[in-house]
Every structure is written in structure tokens, then in C-alpha cells.
Design an enzyme around this catalytic site. Structure first.
Site, short mmCIF file in Angstrom:
data_model
loop_
_atom_site.label_atom_id
_atom_site.label_comp_id
_atom_site.label_asym_id
_atom_site.label_seq_id
_atom_site.Cartn_x
_atom_site.Cartn_y
_atom_site.Cartn_z
N ASN A 298 0.75 -1.40 0.14
CA ASN A 298 -0.01 0.07 -0.22
C ASN A 298 0.87 1.42 -0.02
O ASN A 298 0.39 2.31 -0.29
CB ASN A 298 -0.76 -0.02 1.26
N LYS B 149 1.51 3.73 -11.24
CA LYS B 149 0.49 3.06 -10.98
C LYS B 149 -0.05 2.36 -11.85
O LYS B 149 -0.68 1.22 -11.86
CB LYS B 149 -0.70 4.23 -10.31
N TYR C 21 3.79 9.56 -11.55
CA TYR C 21 3.06 8.71 -10.39
C TYR C 21 1.98 7.97 -11.17
O TYR C 21 1.86 6.79 -10.77
CB TYR C 21 2.25 9.73 -9.52
N1 LIG Z 1 -5.78 8.87 -1.17
C1 LIG Z 1 -5.99 9.14 -2.65
O1 LIG Z 1 -6.48 10.05 -3.21
C2 LIG Z 1 -5.35 7.96 -3.54
C3 LIG Z 1 -6.02 7.68 -4.48
C4 LIG Z 1 -5.37 6.64 -5.51
C5 LIG Z 1 -4.41 5.81 -4.81
N2 LIG Z 1 -3.90 6.09 -3.57
C6 LIG Z 1 -2.67 5.00 -3.20
O2 LIG Z 1 -3.14 4.85 -1.91
C7 LIG Z 1 -1.93 4.34 -1.35
C8 LIG Z 1 -2.02 4.80 0.15
O3 LIG Z 1 -2.00 6.17 0.21
P1 LIG Z 1 -2.75 7.27 1.19
O4 LIG Z 1 -3.66 7.66 0.44
O5 LIG Z 1 -3.34 6.29 2.40
O6 LIG Z 1 -1.75 8.32 1.39
P2 LIG Z 1 -1.04 8.52 2.83
O7 LIG Z 1 -2.12 8.83 4.00
O8 LIG Z 1 -0.01 9.76 2.67
O9 LIG Z 1 -0.42 7.27 3.51
C9 LIG Z 1 0.84 6.98 2.58
C10 LIG Z 1 1.79 5.88 3.50
O10 LIG Z 1 2.82 5.51 2.61
C11 LIG Z 1 4.05 5.63 3.66
N3 LIG Z 1 5.40 5.96 3.21
C12 LIG Z 1 5.41 6.93 2.33
N4 LIG Z 1 6.60 7.04 1.76
C13 LIG Z 1 7.24 5.90 2.38
C14 LIG Z 1 8.69 5.37 2.44
N5 LIG Z 1 9.66 5.80 1.82
N6 LIG Z 1 8.92 4.08 2.84
C15 LIG Z 1 7.77 3.51 3.89
N7 LIG Z 1 6.51 3.76 3.94
C16 LIG Z 1 6.36 5.13 3.14
C17 LIG Z 1 3.45 6.61 4.55
O11 LIG Z 1 4.27 6.52 5.81
P3 LIG Z 1 5.45 7.20 6.41
O12 LIG Z 1 5.26 8.82 5.82
O13 LIG Z 1 5.37 7.16 8.01
O14 LIG Z 1 6.63 6.75 5.88
C18 LIG Z 1 1.87 6.39 4.83
O15 LIG Z 1 1.82 5.39 5.57
C19 LIG Z 1 -0.54 4.99 -1.95
O16 LIG Z 1 -0.20 3.89 -3.00
C20 LIG Z 1 -1.38 5.82 -2.80
O17 LIG Z 1 -0.63 6.17 -3.92
C21 LIG Z 1 -4.22 7.23 -2.93
#
Ligand SMILES: NC(=O)c1ccc[n+]([C@@H]2O[C@H](COP(=O)([O-])OP(=O)(O)OC[C@H]3O[C@@H](n4cnc5c(N)ncnc54)[C@H](OP(=O)(O)O)[C@@H]3O)[C@@H](O)[C@H]2O)c1
Length: 265
Positions: free
Chosen positions: A94, A163, A159
């Protein structure tokens, strides 16, 4: 197909569990009786989530802080997991983020770091966990992609393309695994209320404010598809409709529409 109850006692490795969708995957999988291994960089967040989950569910929760964009960090982490005598029954890839802006304006070191996480860490964890799952002929892999994977995404060019990689990689793998009890499912969320936009450096556009979904619903959709061993699922009917309608358009039109949706406030 396993049901929710039969995940009881399984161990799930969740990357990016310190916020957003990852934290919600942890909550829902713990409620299904899964032991958890939580990975992200912010250890204090993971520890707080651990306490929350231990107070609510009779499961074990391990916290493994790591920066997964470091080369071979997944390998080091996976070796530590095995050395602790744990086996991963469910892998939720994730962790990920986007960088908002036109490609020419984003410095290469930043973009490379993003791609290390969004593509290479996903592949490396998949390869490592898959070998053990195939030996046991049992397991689930859930890859988190995005609806941005389904068309060119100006302002999120790299990005979005990363994906797309995750989407096609995951769907192809699911087919390769069709004769086994191991599966790979790709979840493609649309805009979801997490820290994503803040991390990406984007103020929500009108489209994003209108389409925003909540993490619990998105995660429920992903886990349901995973348990059914589906190749792929788009979170939410409206997002699915957008993905479907994109298929009827020339890609340059899709790119132009995506650009508008990412910039109109
Ligand atoms: N929210 C949206 O609108 C959306 C839409 C489509 C897809 N997604 C995808 O959903 C997934 C989860 O994202 P989210 O929306 O939940 O965003 P988020 O709240 O920013 O969470 C992202 C997570 O990734 C971790 N992360 C970031 N860089 C990292 C690194 N270098 N090493 C280890 N962990 C890392 C962060 O933890 P730390 O900062 O503590 O490391 C955090 O736990 C992602 O793959 C994102 O691309 C999100």
C-alpha cells in the site's frame, strides 16, 4: 474462496500503515483476526496504531519502521520477518505517494525516490512473499494502484505511469497464479480522504472535493475483491464509471480531461 472469518490467525504485512488507507487496512484486518506487521517510516504513528489495535483485538502487532525507497530495504525487512519466525499470508503493498506538478519542474532525485517506492518496493516485496506463498500454495497479495493508472495523468505523469505499472503487473501476476491458491489483486482507489494530497503538494480541486471517498469504504472494497481473488477492482461506482468511459475515448482526450480535473478549482 475464504470468508472474513477464515482469515483468523493469518499474518498480514501492510506497508504504509502509519496513515490513510494503510492504517485502515490494519484496522479491518485486525478485526478479521489477522496478526499484523506494520511498516512505514513514522514509528510513533505505527506504535500508536499498535496500541489502538491491541486494545481492541486479540491479535499480535509488530512494528517495523523502514524507508522502503532505500534500495533493497524490502529485502532487509523481509529477511528480518523470516528470522523472527513469521510467515506472511497476506501482503498489502500500500505504501506510495505522488508528486503534483509538471514533469519538467520536478527534480530527478525526488522523482526517483518516489519511483523506488511506488514501483521497485512493490515488485521486490511481491517477489519475496510470492516465493514463500507458492511453497505453501496459499496466500493473498493486494497491490494498491489508482484510477490514475487507467489514463495518462498530466500533473501526475510519473506517478500515474507508476500506478499503471502496478495495475498491469498485478493483473498479469494474478493470471499467472490462476492454478494456485495464491492470488494478486489490484485495488484502484479514486480520490480518498487521507494525507495523499498534502504529501503530493496539491490543494484539492473541485473534482477531488466532489469525488472524495472515505478510507473505510475503499478498504472494504479492496479486501472483498482480494478474498474473491479478483484480478482488479476500482473503488466506488462513480470511479468505475469514469474508468469505463475512458476506454471509449482516444487517449489524448483522456489526458486533456484528466488535466482539467487536476487543475480546475
Ligand atoms: N488518497 C488517494 O486519493 C489515493 C488515490 C489513489 C491511490 N492512492 C494510493 O493509496 C496508497 C496509500 O496512500 P494514502 O492515500 O493512504 O496516503 P497517505 O495517507 O499519505 O499514506 C501513505 C503511506 O505510505 C507511507 N510511505 C510513504 N513513503 C514511504 C517510504 N519511503 N517508506 C515507507 N513508507 C512510506 C507513509 O508513511 P510514512 O510517511 O510514515 O513513511 C504512509 O503510511 C498509495 O499507494 C497511494 O498512491 C491514494
Amino acid at each position: 474462496m475464504k470468508n472474513r472469518a477464515s482469515l483468523d490467525g493469518n499474518t498480514a504485512l501492510i506497508t504504509g500503515a502509519s496513515s490513510g488507507l494503510g492504517a485502515e487496512f490494519a484496522r479491518q484486518l485486525a478485526a478479521m483476526g489477522c496478526h499484523l506487521i506494520l511498516v512505514a517510516r513514522r514509528e510513533h504513528r505505527l506504535q500508536a496504531l499498535r496500541q489502538e489495535l491491541l486494545a481492541r483485538h486479540p491479535v499480535s502487532v509488530r512494528v517495523l519502521p523502514a524507508d522502503l525507497s532505500e534500495p533493497d530495504s524490502p529485502q532487509t525487512l523481509y529477511a528480518a520477518i523470516k528470522a523472527a519466525g513469521l510467515s506472511v499470508d497476506i501482503l498489502v503493498n500500500n505504501a506510495g505517494y505522488g508528486i503534483y506538478g509538471e514533469h519538467a519542474t520536478i527534480p530527478w532525485p525526488q522523482e526517483r525516490q518516489m519511483l523506488m517506492l511506488d514501483i521497485l518496493a512493490v515488485m521486490q516485496f511481491t517477489k519475496l512473499a510470492l516465493a514463500d506463498m507458492l511453497q505453501r500454495d496459499s496466500g493473498y497479495i493486494l497491490q494498491v494502484s489508482s484510477i490514475g493508472a487507467y489514463q495518462p495523468s498530466p500533473t501526475y505523469a510519473a506517478y500515474g505511469a507508476a500506478k499503471t505499472f502496478v495495475l498491469y503487473f498485478g493483473e498479469a501476476l494474478n493470471y499467472e497464479l490462476r492454478k494456485t491458491q495464491v492470488s494478486c489483486t489490484v485495488l484502484s482507489p479514486g480520490v480518498t480522504a487521507t494525507e495523499f494530497l498534502q504529501v503530493a503538494g496539491q490543494k484539492p480541486t473541485l473534482y477531488q472535493r466532489l469525488m472524495m471517498m472515505q478510507s473505510p469504504e475503499v478498504v472494504r472494497i479492496g479486501l472483498k475483491a482480494m478474498l474473491r481473488r479478483k484480478p482488479s477492482v476500482v473503488a466506488g461506482r462513480l470511479n468505475a464509471l469514469m474508468v469505463w468511459s475512458n476506454r471509449c475515448l482516444p487517449r489524448r482526450w483522456s489526458a486533456a480531461i484528466a488535466y482539467r480535473l487536476m487543475t480546475l478549482r
